[in-house]
Enzyme design. Structure first.
Site, mmCIF file in Angstrom:
data_model
loop_
_atom_site.group_PDB
_atom_site.id
_atom_site.type_symbol
_atom_site.label_atom_id
_atom_site.label_comp_id
_atom_site.label_asym_id
_atom_site.label_seq_id
_atom_site.Cartn_x
_atom_site.Cartn_y
_atom_site.Cartn_z
ATOM 1 N N LYS A 119 -8.789 -4.412 8.453
ATOM 2 C CA LYS A 119 -7.722 -5.237 9.032
ATOM 3 C C LYS A 119 -8.280 -6.346 9.917
ATOM 4 O O LYS A 119 -9.404 -6.283 10.415
ATOM 5 C CB LYS A 119 -6.753 -4.360 9.821
ATOM 6 C CG LYS A 119 -6.068 -3.294 8.975
ATOM 7 C CD LYS A 119 -5.298 -3.901 7.809
ATOM 8 C CE LYS A 119 -4.426 -2.900 7.076
ATOM 9 N NZ LYS A 119 -5.198 -1.894 6.333
ATOM 10 N N ARG A 163 -3.362 10.566 18.906
ATOM 11 C CA ARG A 163 -3.798 9.679 19.993
ATOM 12 C C ARG A 163 -4.997 8.823 19.580
ATOM 13 O O ARG A 163 -5.912 9.298 18.906
ATOM 14 C CB ARG A 163 -4.167 10.519 21.226
ATOM 15 C CG ARG A 163 -3.035 11.359 21.781
ATOM 16 C CD ARG A 163 -3.456 12.106 23.033
ATOM 17 N NE ARG A 163 -4.464 13.101 22.780
ATOM 18 C CZ ARG A 163 -4.217 14.408 22.561
ATOM 19 N NH1 ARG A 163 -2.975 14.855 22.547
ATOM 20 N NH2 ARG A 163 -5.203 15.245 22.347
ATOM 21 N N TYR A 182 1.342 22.265 28.811
ATOM 22 C CA TYR A 182 1.806 23.205 27.789
ATOM 23 C C TYR A 182 3.313 23.139 27.587
ATOM 24 O O TYR A 182 3.919 24.051 27.042
ATOM 25 C CB TYR A 182 1.365 24.627 28.149
ATOM 26 C CG TYR A 182 1.273 25.550 26.952
ATOM 27 C CD1 TYR A 182 0.436 25.230 25.876
ATOM 28 C CD2 TYR A 182 2.015 26.721 26.882
ATOM 29 C CE1 TYR A 182 0.344 26.066 24.786
ATOM 30 C CE2 TYR A 182 1.929 27.566 25.780
ATOM 31 C CZ TYR A 182 1.093 27.223 24.736
ATOM 32 O OH TYR A 182 1.009 28.051 23.640
ATOM 33 N N ASP A 238 6.489 -3.510 8.874
ATOM 34 C CA ASP A 238 5.138 -3.062 8.544
ATOM 35 C C ASP A 238 4.229 -4.283 8.672
ATOM 36 O O ASP A 238 4.146 -5.119 7.784
ATOM 37 C CB ASP A 238 5.106 -2.478 7.138
ATOM 38 C CG ASP A 238 3.748 -1.875 6.780
ATOM 39 O OD1 ASP A 238 2.745 -2.256 7.413
ATOM 40 O OD2 ASP A 238 3.696 -1.026 5.864
ATOM 41 N N HIS A 282 -0.771 -6.164 7.859
ATOM 42 C CA HIS A 282 -1.510 -7.350 7.414
ATOM 43 C C HIS A 282 -1.359 -8.531 8.368
ATOM 44 O O HIS A 282 -1.922 -9.590 8.095
ATOM 45 C CB HIS A 282 -0.983 -7.816 6.048
ATOM 46 C CG HIS A 282 -1.365 -6.962 4.891
ATOM 47 N ND1 HIS A 282 -1.059 -7.307 3.583
ATOM 48 C CD2 HIS A 282 -2.026 -5.788 4.813
ATOM 49 C CE1 HIS A 282 -1.509 -6.376 2.752
ATOM 50 N NE2 HIS A 282 -2.088 -5.429 3.483
ATOM 51 N N PHE A 326 0.843 -1.197 0.000
ATOM 52 C CA PHE A 326 0.000 0.000 0.000
ATOM 53 C C PHE A 326 0.878 1.247 0.000
ATOM 54 O O PHE A 326 2.027 1.229 0.463
ATOM 55 C CB PHE A 326 -0.913 -0.026 1.230
ATOM 56 C CG PHE A 326 -1.858 1.143 1.308
ATOM 57 C CD1 PHE A 326 -2.798 1.361 0.312
ATOM 58 C CD2 PHE A 326 -1.801 2.027 2.368
ATOM 59 C CE1 PHE A 326 -3.664 2.438 0.378
ATOM 60 C CE2 PHE A 326 -2.660 3.107 2.444
ATOM 61 C CZ PHE A 326 -3.599 3.308 1.452
ATOM 62 N N ARG A 365 4.695 16.050 24.175
ATOM 63 C CA ARG A 365 4.686 16.152 25.641
ATOM 64 C C ARG A 365 5.423 14.978 26.283
ATOM 65 O O ARG A 365 5.487 13.887 25.710
ATOM 66 C CB ARG A 365 3.249 16.174 26.164
ATOM 67 C CG ARG A 365 2.409 17.350 25.677
ATOM 68 C CD ARG A 365 1.045 17.308 26.345
ATOM 69 N NE ARG A 365 0.206 18.420 25.937
ATOM 70 C CZ ARG A 365 -0.879 18.308 25.152
ATOM 71 N NH1 ARG A 365 -1.241 17.115 24.692
ATOM 72 N NH2 ARG A 365 -1.584 19.366 24.833
ATOM 73 N N GLN A 395 -7.203 -0.283 10.860
ATOM 74 C CA GLN A 395 -8.202 0.257 9.934
ATOM 75 C C GLN A 395 -9.304 -0.776 9.697
ATOM 76 O O GLN A 395 -9.141 -1.960 9.990
ATOM 77 C CB GLN A 395 -7.481 0.652 8.644
ATOM 78 C CG GLN A 395 -8.338 1.205 7.537
ATOM 79 C CD GLN A 395 -8.745 0.138 6.547
ATOM 80 O OE1 GLN A 395 -8.211 -0.980 6.531
ATOM 81 N NE2 GLN A 395 -9.719 0.453 5.719
#
Length: 404
Positions: free
Chosen positions: A191, A237, A227, A162, A165, A91, A220, A188
């Site tokens: 999957k 996230r 901040y 990767d 799959h 992909f 962070r 996704q």
């Protein structure tokens, strides 16, 4: 003309699968009021559960499997002036993520038996600016992790797996995603383990895990203020809702892996008996194949049948959801083929690019694109004996063409 007597009239198992477990998990998140944040209980619970499932020291969730690749490379310090070796049968995200961190993807051809990246091609592609290799476990079959780890070790390269799959795949008894510096995961909707969207990284390196956590949370660090931002990260996230759904799906994943393995075994055995049909090979070191896809080669001249698109259409008319695989090698995509990346795109000068992507010689990948058929993984969640519908349909297509 559509066939009037299809082999398969009833539907295949649907995807995604769900039951009361997802509903209950979502209810608990809703009532908790803790819907987001890296420390949301549902997010932490899934990270722990997935790390245990993999046998990994650390799992860091994020928004999707494209971002997970970008975070992995950023955490490794990969950027402008670096080359990352990737396969061409994959992909877009495997290579576009390299561009997103301002590095240059270099394509190495695939193994003709498994369609995973060829270690010999990887070694030939290594140059003075190579910093990493991204190995795709295509269709759920592990790449050759023995050789790739050896190559990366000898050349001082990072290995990123990767594993989009490959949920549940293993190599010599060890889960994929735990061999390299990072394993990258996608959740996704298509999957084998899905939260609709979502991604994660697995790693055994505490320092890399901490950097990945920092990057996915706007730069962070734990113990500092809301901040206080220490690196150029992003809001990547996972939500607590996605984590809850993933935890429910993870509980049924082992049974699904076993079912897919059993169905694929029957298909491998029976389809191999038909002229012109060649299932992809399975390396004996693969102790679990995730089977995100069931892929096989269709050789029209040996089969005595129509061109690949017409063959898949004929199977669809028999109720078999077959599709051609990737239609072209990734470097033939306009994104790569129509431009020569230079200082404005990657920090590279044009003379550093050895050849235009459109001119790359990738004969194994070219043939894979010309002759490969995919069946979706949810088909493999049927009963093993239902795979005879696939075998029968393929045989009937051959018979119909030869008697036409």
């Amino acid at each position: 003309m559509p066939t009037s007597n299809p082999v398969r009239a009833r539907p295949w198992p649907s995807w995604p699968r769900h039951d009361a477990a997802e509903a209950e998990a979502l209810r608990r998140v809703v009532e908790s009021g803790e819907w987001n944040g890296v420390d949301a209980p549902a997010v932490l619970a899934f990270e722990r559960a997935y790390a245990e499932f993999l046998g990994a020291e650390h799992v860091v969730t994020c928004t999707n499997g494209t971002v997970s690749l970008e975070i992995a490379m950023a955490a490794l310090g990969i950027g402008s002036g670096d080359e990352v070796i990737v396969p061409p049968y994959t992909f877009l995200a495997t290579a576009s993520a390299v561009l997103k961190v301002n590095a240059l993807p270099v394509f190495a051809d695939i193994d003709p038996d498994t369609y995973c990246i060829d270690p010999d091609a990887v070694e030939a592609a290594i140059g003075p600016n190579t910093t990493a290799v991204i190995a795709v476990h295509f269709a759920g079959h592990p790449a050759d992790l023995d050789r790739l780890r050896d190559i990366c070790s000898r050349h001082g390269l990072a290995l990123i797996e990767d594993s989009a799959h490959a949920h549940g795949a293993s190599w010599k008894g060890q889960a994929v995603g735990t061999f390299g510096e990072f394993g990258s995961w996608s959740f996704q909707g298509s999957k084998n383990l899905t939260g609709g969207e979502g991604g994660a990284l697995s790693t055994g390196d505490a320092r890399l895990a901490a950097t990945a956590r920092e990057l996915r949370n706007c730069g962070r660090r734990p113990g500092f203020g809301w901040y206080d931002h220490f690196s150029l990260g992003g809001n990547w996230r996972l939500t607590a809702f996605q984590a809850a759904v993933l935890s429910a799906g993870l509980a049924r994943l082992p049974e699904q892996i076993a079912r897919r393995e059993a169905c694929a075994e029957l298909l491998d055995r029976e389809l191999a008996e038909l002229p012109g049909i060649v299932p992809l090979a399975r390396d004996p070191r693969t102790t679990a194949h995730a089977h995100h896809l069931y892929a096989f080669r269709y050789r029209a001249e040996e089969f005595g049948g129509p061109p690949l698109p017409e063959f898949c259409q004929a199977l669809q008319e028999h109720g078999i959801p077959a599709t051609p695989g990737y239609p072209r090698p990734l470097p033939r995509q306009p994104l790569f083929a129509e431009r020569n990346f230079d200082v404005a795109a990657t920090g590279w000068r044009p003379e550093h690019v050895p050849t235009r992507y459109a001119e790359l010689d990738l004969p194994v990948c070219e043939r894979a694109c010309a002759e490969t058929v995919w069946l979706p993984h949810n088909l493999l969640l049927a009963e093993p004996e239902e795979m005879w519908d696939v075998v029968t349909a393929v045989a009937l297509v051959r018979k119909a063409k030869r008697t036409a």
